[in-house]
Design a protein around this motif. Structure first.
Motif, PDB file in Angstrom:
ATOM      1  N   UNK A 279       4.199 -10.432   4.380  1.00  0.00           N
ATOM      2  CA  UNK A 279       3.447  -9.222   4.643  1.00  0.00           C
ATOM      3  C   UNK A 279       4.108  -8.037   3.936  1.00  0.00           C
ATOM      4  N   UNK A 280       5.450  -8.009   4.070  1.00  0.00           N
ATOM      5  CA  UNK A 280       6.221  -6.949   3.426  1.00  0.00           C
ATOM      6  C   UNK A 280       6.000  -6.989   1.929  1.00  0.00           C
ATOM      7  N   UNK A 281       6.066  -8.224   1.412  1.00  0.00           N
ATOM      8  CA  UNK A 281       5.920  -8.410  -0.027  1.00  0.00           C
ATOM      9  C   UNK A 281       4.571  -7.859  -0.475  1.00  0.00           C
ATOM     10  N   UNK A 282       3.540  -8.180   0.334  1.00  0.00           N
ATOM     11  CA  UNK A 282       2.199  -7.742  -0.030  1.00  0.00           C
ATOM     12  C   UNK A 282       2.036  -6.245   0.113  1.00  0.00           C
ATOM     13  N   UNK A 283       2.660  -5.703   1.163  1.00  0.00           N
ATOM     14  CA  UNK A 283       2.448  -4.286   1.420  1.00  0.00           C
ATOM     15  C   UNK A 283       3.313  -3.401   0.553  1.00  0.00           C
ATOM     16  N   UNK A 284       4.464  -3.905   0.175  1.00  0.00           N
ATOM     17  CA  UNK A 284       5.402  -3.005  -0.484  1.00  0.00           C
ATOM     18  C   UNK A 284       5.719  -3.349  -1.932  1.00  0.00           C
ATOM     19  N   UNK A 285       5.226  -4.498  -2.385  1.00  0.00           N
ATOM     20  CA  UNK A 285       5.574  -4.855  -3.759  1.00  0.00           C
ATOM     21  C   UNK A 285       4.338  -5.198  -4.583  1.00  0.00           C
ATOM     22  N   UNK A 286       4.432  -4.906  -5.847  1.00  0.00           N
ATOM     23  CA  UNK A 286       3.352  -5.252  -6.754  1.00  0.00           C
ATOM     24  C   UNK A 286       3.384  -6.764  -6.978  1.00  0.00           C
ATOM     25  N   UNK A 287       2.279  -7.447  -6.720  1.00  0.00           N
ATOM     26  CA  UNK A 287       2.304  -8.914  -6.784  1.00  0.00           C
ATOM     27  C   UNK A 287       2.635  -9.460  -8.175  1.00  0.00           C
ATOM     28  N   UNK A 289       4.494  -7.944 -10.850  1.00  0.00           N
ATOM     29  CA  UNK A 289       5.843  -7.709 -11.373  1.00  0.00           C
ATOM     30  C   UNK A 289       6.929  -7.856 -10.309  1.00  0.00           C
ATOM     31  N   UNK A 290       6.523  -7.821  -9.041  1.00  0.00           N
ATOM     32  CA  UNK A 290       7.516  -7.863  -7.968  1.00  0.00           C
ATOM     33  C   UNK A 290       8.235  -6.526  -7.802  1.00  0.00           C
ATOM     34  N   UNK A 291       7.782  -5.525  -8.544  1.00  0.00           N
ATOM     35  CA  UNK A 291       8.410  -4.201  -8.409  1.00  0.00           C
ATOM     36  C   UNK A 291       7.850  -3.503  -7.169  1.00  0.00           C
ATOM     37  N   UNK A 342       4.249  -7.589 -17.515  1.00  0.00           N
ATOM     38  CA  UNK A 342       5.543  -8.174 -17.146  1.00  0.00           C
ATOM     39  C   UNK A 342       6.626  -7.749 -18.136  1.00  0.00           C
ATOM     40  N   UNK A 343       6.252  -7.794 -19.426  1.00  0.00           N
ATOM     41  CA  UNK A 343       7.223  -7.420 -20.456  1.00  0.00           C
ATOM     42  C   UNK A 343       7.571  -5.938 -20.347  1.00  0.00           C
ATOM     43  N   UNK A 359       9.188   1.268 -10.215  1.00  0.00           N
ATOM     44  CA  UNK A 359       8.090   0.689  -9.439  1.00  0.00           C
ATOM     45  C   UNK A 359       6.808   0.706 -10.246  1.00  0.00           C
ATOM     46  N   UNK A 360       5.838  -0.094  -9.791  1.00  0.00           N
ATOM     47  CA  UNK A 360       4.525  -0.069 -10.448  1.00  0.00           C
ATOM     48  C   UNK A 360       3.535   0.569  -9.483  1.00  0.00           C
ATOM     49  N   UNK A 361       2.942   1.669  -9.908  1.00  0.00           N
ATOM     50  CA  UNK A 361       2.112   2.433  -8.990  1.00  0.00           C
ATOM     51  C   UNK A 361       0.634   2.369  -9.326  1.00  0.00           C
ATOM     52  N   UNK A 362       0.294   1.679 -10.393  1.00  0.00           N
ATOM     53  CA  UNK A 362      -1.116   1.551 -10.754  1.00  0.00           C
ATOM     54  C   UNK A 362      -1.237   0.496 -11.836  1.00  0.00           C
ATOM     55  N   UNK A 363      -2.492   0.215 -12.256  1.00  0.00           N
ATOM     56  CA  UNK A 363      -2.705  -0.805 -13.271  1.00  0.00           C
ATOM     57  C   UNK A 363      -1.865  -0.550 -14.511  1.00  0.00           C
ATOM     58  N   UNK A 364      -1.932   0.682 -14.981  1.00  0.00           N
ATOM     59  CA  UNK A 364      -1.202   0.995 -16.213  1.00  0.00           C
ATOM     60  C   UNK A 364      -0.212   2.123 -15.964  1.00  0.00           C
ATOM     61  N   UNK A 365       0.351   2.108 -14.754  1.00  0.00           N
ATOM     62  CA  UNK A 365       1.214   3.222 -14.366  1.00  0.00           C
ATOM     63  C   UNK A 365       2.486   2.712 -13.695  1.00  0.00           C
ATOM     64  N   UNK A 366       3.608   3.153 -14.199  1.00  0.00           N
ATOM     65  CA  UNK A 366       4.899   2.804 -13.601  1.00  0.00           C
ATOM     66  C   UNK A 366       5.617   4.097 -13.218  1.00  0.00           C
ATOM     67  N   UNK A 367       6.609   3.937 -12.349  1.00  0.00           N
ATOM     68  CA  UNK A 367       7.379   5.116 -11.947  1.00  0.00           C
ATOM     69  C   UNK A 367       8.862   4.791 -11.994  1.00  0.00           C
ATOM     70  N   UNK A 368       9.635   5.742 -12.495  1.00  0.00           N
ATOM     71  CA  UNK A 368      11.081   5.618 -12.365  1.00  0.00           C
ATOM     72  C   UNK A 368      11.557   6.814 -11.552  1.00  0.00           C
ATOM     73  N   UNK A 369      12.326   6.542 -10.518  1.00  0.00           N
ATOM     74  CA  UNK A 369      12.874   7.622  -9.704  1.00  0.00           C
ATOM     75  C   UNK A 369      14.354   7.738 -10.039  1.00  0.00           C
ATOM     76  N   UNK A 370      14.743   8.936 -10.431  1.00  0.00           N
ATOM     77  CA  UNK A 370      16.157   9.169 -10.734  1.00  0.00           C
ATOM     78  C   UNK A 370      16.708  10.079  -9.651  1.00  0.00           C
ATOM     79  N   UNK A 371      17.590   9.538  -8.837  1.00  0.00           N
ATOM     80  CA  UNK A 371      18.017  10.359  -7.718  1.00  0.00           C
ATOM     81  C   UNK A 371      19.291  11.139  -8.003  1.00  0.00           C
TER      82      UNK A 371
END
Ligand code: C2E
Ligand code: CA
Ligand code: CA
Length: 707
Positions: A279-287, A289-291, A342-343, A359-371
């Motif tokens: 459930x966690x995997x489905x709710x919190x990760x992109x199926x 890429x696993x990101x 994937x690449x 993380x992957x936030x959309x079909x063609x959208x990724x995010x990098x968070x720099x803290x």
């Protein structure tokens, strides 16, 4: 008073007939007394009643009594009067005793020596018998009750036993003073892989893998002192072989036992955990890429923000938008699209700093968070690094694919305060970039939402504009250098905006290209150009063709060829009068279908030109394989030429085109010198302000006729 020896057997028989299960009837007693006027209850005599099978034997005893079976004493009673059940020497279940005393067994009664004979008168006898009657009833009732309870208890116990044995829960009991287990049910033994005889050797820490012994002791103390009724905890149990499984445990103190014991009820939650993880995997990760997905990113970003606000640090969000992903996936198929994602995911992870979250936030959208980025430059450095890493094409299934990307950057505390706001701002910045179509990054600024909004408004306006016929075409001539004649015109769209006046394509075409409105606009342009051509043909205006610009979205349409054919036929002109201008980008983004479509168009008779040549990223090696007619040398290569020597690129393009048997058109020729140079290097046509700016069709006629 003489004491005649009554016939013992007779007396026994007599008394046997008395029903001791019921309180004795006074009448019966009286008649008994009457009949045995001189009854002497010999203390050595025993009055007894054997009950029904399964019932107890009741004994009235004045002497001692011992009951034997097969020479073993099974019951013994001391001297004294007694009515009721016997107490037993034999230990064991009560039911067995009862059975032993039933009729089925021959009982041997041993008399013990006796001292006190007493003679009873009828009154005494009456009293004795009454007492007997009373007490037998009380005893009997008590016995009945206890038998019933016993049977109930037995039923419950066996039911409980069944439950304990068959339950899917582990149950154990623990001696709170020695901290050793006293019992484990079969399920616990099975799960933990121990034998029942080993149980008492085990201590909680032998089976609970991850609990602090002190904490456990504390719980037991609390339970023992009744300060806590139960303790619930999640832990892992360790099997004999050392492997673990997750459990949920409830500890209680059973004060009914003496001494009280701890009872543990344990649920194996492996399956639950698995479901939870899935459930966690489905709710919190992109199926794919696993990101982390958007939800998890928001969560992690929120934590990063609250950490950063304590430490006075910055958090940056880099939103990576893959410009041409949809095009790639549509044209090369979803499988290639997936492999590419994937690449890209791998590449982004590799190019991001180790502390960054990707993380992957959309079909063609990724995010990098720099803290830990201390200021803007850090995020910019990372953005540059990412952009650099995308300069090399991805090799998917044997083909090289370039992925265009734009990176929108927002940062805390400069921009948004919350996670979602930051992401939205980074998205806005990325959207802002995507219009330019270049690989670049930009920081969010507060003007961006207005610009985006105005784009939305513009889109609405475009639709209205089409309906209200606010568009018009201007025509710019092309000159054949050899013959010095105008051979054709390029149709360029203009918009008579009711409020903003005459608008040029750059003000609205890029926005139109972001939606399907460009299809309608494109159709309108082609229809209008065809109609114009028809008009000019009808009036014998000597023009060879009109060139029309095609946009990428139009080219992608499956019905492109049939649609163009239909429009040309509807206008009742021959296809050779229409030239289509296609950019290199269109070619490269549609590699799979481009050859077929171009061939069909070419076979139809339509002329094809490669527009803005030199600005895109087409490979020269493709040029030869497309059925093109002309190459339009981009204005940027013409602009600065003053001599033949500095016209190197234009020259190279011309000779390349010649080797492919393609004609060349120089765009943006503004001065005579440029025209002369183009002629000198062998260019075929020129177009530009030197000949004239794009003008409405009516003016074309005025200015150019008679040619
Ligand atoms: P383009 O296809 O490269 O069109 C040539 C542009 O250069 C035109 O700008 C034209 O006015 C301008 N131009 C022509 N000669 C000169 C010159 O000597 N000097 C300078 N500086 N500029 C010159 P325009 O009309 O503003 O169009 C801009 C672009 O908009 C076009 O570039 C084309 O890509 C696009 N466009 C125009 N009409 C249409 C259309 O109907 N459909 C589509 N899809 N795009 C169009
Ligand atoms: Ca053009
Ligand atoms: Ca051009």
């Amino acid at each position: 008073m003489s004491t005649p020896e009554p016939d013992t057997n007779l007396k026994v028989e007599l008394l046997r007939s008395l029903d001791f299960f019921k309180p004795m009837d006074l009448e019966v007693i009286e008649s008994l007394v009457q009949n045995c006027e001189e009854i002497i209850l010999d203390p050595e005599e025993i009055l007894f009643k054997e009950g029904e099978p399964g019932d107890a034997m009741y004994v009235i005893l004045y002497g001692g009594l011992s009951i034997e079976r097969e020479n073993t004493v099974i019951a013994k009673r001391r001297r004294g009067d007694h009515v009721g059940e016997m107490s037993l020497i034999e230990s064991g279940p009560r039911a067995a005793t009862v059975k032993a005393l039933t009729k089925t067994y021959l009982l041997k009664i041993l008399k013990e020596p006796f001292h006190n004979h007493f003679t009873s008168n009828p009154q005494t006898l009456m009293e004795i018998l009454r007492t007997i009657s009373e007490r037998s009833r009380e005893d009997l009732e008590a016995l009945d009750r206890s038998m019933k309870n016993l049977q109930e208890e037995k039923k419950i116990t066996s039911r409980l036993q069944n439950l304990l044995n068959n339950t899917s829960s582990e149950i154990y009991t623990l001696d709170p003073s020695t901290f050793r287990f006293t019992h484990m049910n079969p399920r616990a033994l099975r799960n933990l892989e121990y034998q029942s005889m080993e149980v008492t050797q085990l201590k909680p820490m032998d089976i609970i893998g991850d609990i602090d012994p002190e904490e456990f002791e504390e719980w037991v103390t609390l339970l023992r002192s009744n300060k806590r009724e139960e303790v619930l905890f999640n832990a892992v149990h360790r099997r004999r072989d050392g492997s673990f499984y997750p459990v949920k445990t409830q500890l209680k103190m059973d004060f009914d036992e003496s001494p009280p014991i701890i009872v543990g009820l344990v649920e194996d939650i492996s399956e639950l955990k698995e479901i939870e993880n899935k459930y966690k995997q489905l709710t919190f990760y992109d199926p794919l890429t696993g990101l982390p997905n958007r939800t998890l990113i928001i969560d992690q970003l929120s934590s990063a923000i609250s950490e950063a606000s304590k430490e006075n640090e910055n958090v940056s969000v880099l939103l990576i938008d893959l410009h041409n992903f949809k095009t790639i996936s549509n044209s090369l198929g979803y499988r290639v699209g997936d492999l590419l994602i994937l690449a890209v995911a791998k590449q982004l992870k590799a190019a991001s700093p180790p502390h960054g979250i990707v993380g992957r936030t959309g079909d063609n959208e990724f995010i990098t968070v720099l803290s830990q980025s201390d200021n803007k430059t850090n995020a910019e450095d990372v953005a540059c690094q990412l952009l650099d890493s995308f300069k090399i094409p991805f090799s998917i299934g044997g083909q090289d694919i370039f992925v265009g990307l734009g990176i929108g950057i927002s940062s805390f505390p400069n921009n948004g305060q919350g996670a979602e706001a930051l992401i939205e701002q980074a998205e806005t910045a990325a959207k802002h970039l995507s219009q330019e179509g270049e690989n670049n990054y930009c920081h969010y600024n507060s003007d961006m939402p207005f610009i985006l909004k105005s784009k939305l408004l513009l889109e609405g306006d475009l639709r209205k504009g089409l309906e209200r016929n606010e568009f018009e075409l201007h025509y710019q001539p092309k000159l054949a250098l050899e013959s010095e004649t105008i051979t054709g015109f390029e149709a360029l769209i203009r918009w008579n905006h009711p409020e903003r006046g005459l608008l040029f394509p750059l003000d609205f075409i890029p926005v139109a290209e972001e939606s399907d409105i460009i299809i309608s606009i494109g159709d309108w342009v082609l229809k209008t150009a065809c109609r114009q051509m028809k008009t000019w043909l009808n009036m014998d205006f000597p023009v060879q063709n009109i060139a029309v610009n095609l946009s990428g979205r139009q080219f992608k349409k499956e019905d492109l060829v049939s649609n163009i054919k239909k429009i040309i036929l509807d206008a009742d002109i021959q296809p050779k009068f229409i030239e289509l201008e296609i950019t290199e980008t269109i070619l490269m983004e549609n590699l799979d279908t481009v050859t077929t479509k171009l061939r069909q168009l070419s076979e139809m008779g339509v002329k094809l030109s490669l527009d803005d040549f030199g600005t895109g990223y087409s490979s020269l090696r493709y040029l030869n394989s497309f059925p093109l007619d002309n190459i339009k040398i981009d204005r940027s290569f013409i602009k600065d030429i003053t001599t033949e020597e500095n016209a190197t690129i234009a020259k190279a393009i011309v000779s390349l085109a010649k080797s492919f048997r393609l004609k060349t058109i120089a765009e943006g020729v503004e001065v005579e010198n440029q025209k002369a140079i183009m002629r000198a290097i062998g260019c075929d046509f020129i177009q530009g302000y030197l000949l004239g700016k794009p003008i409405p069709a009516e003016e074309v006629i005025q200015q150019l006729s008679p040619l």
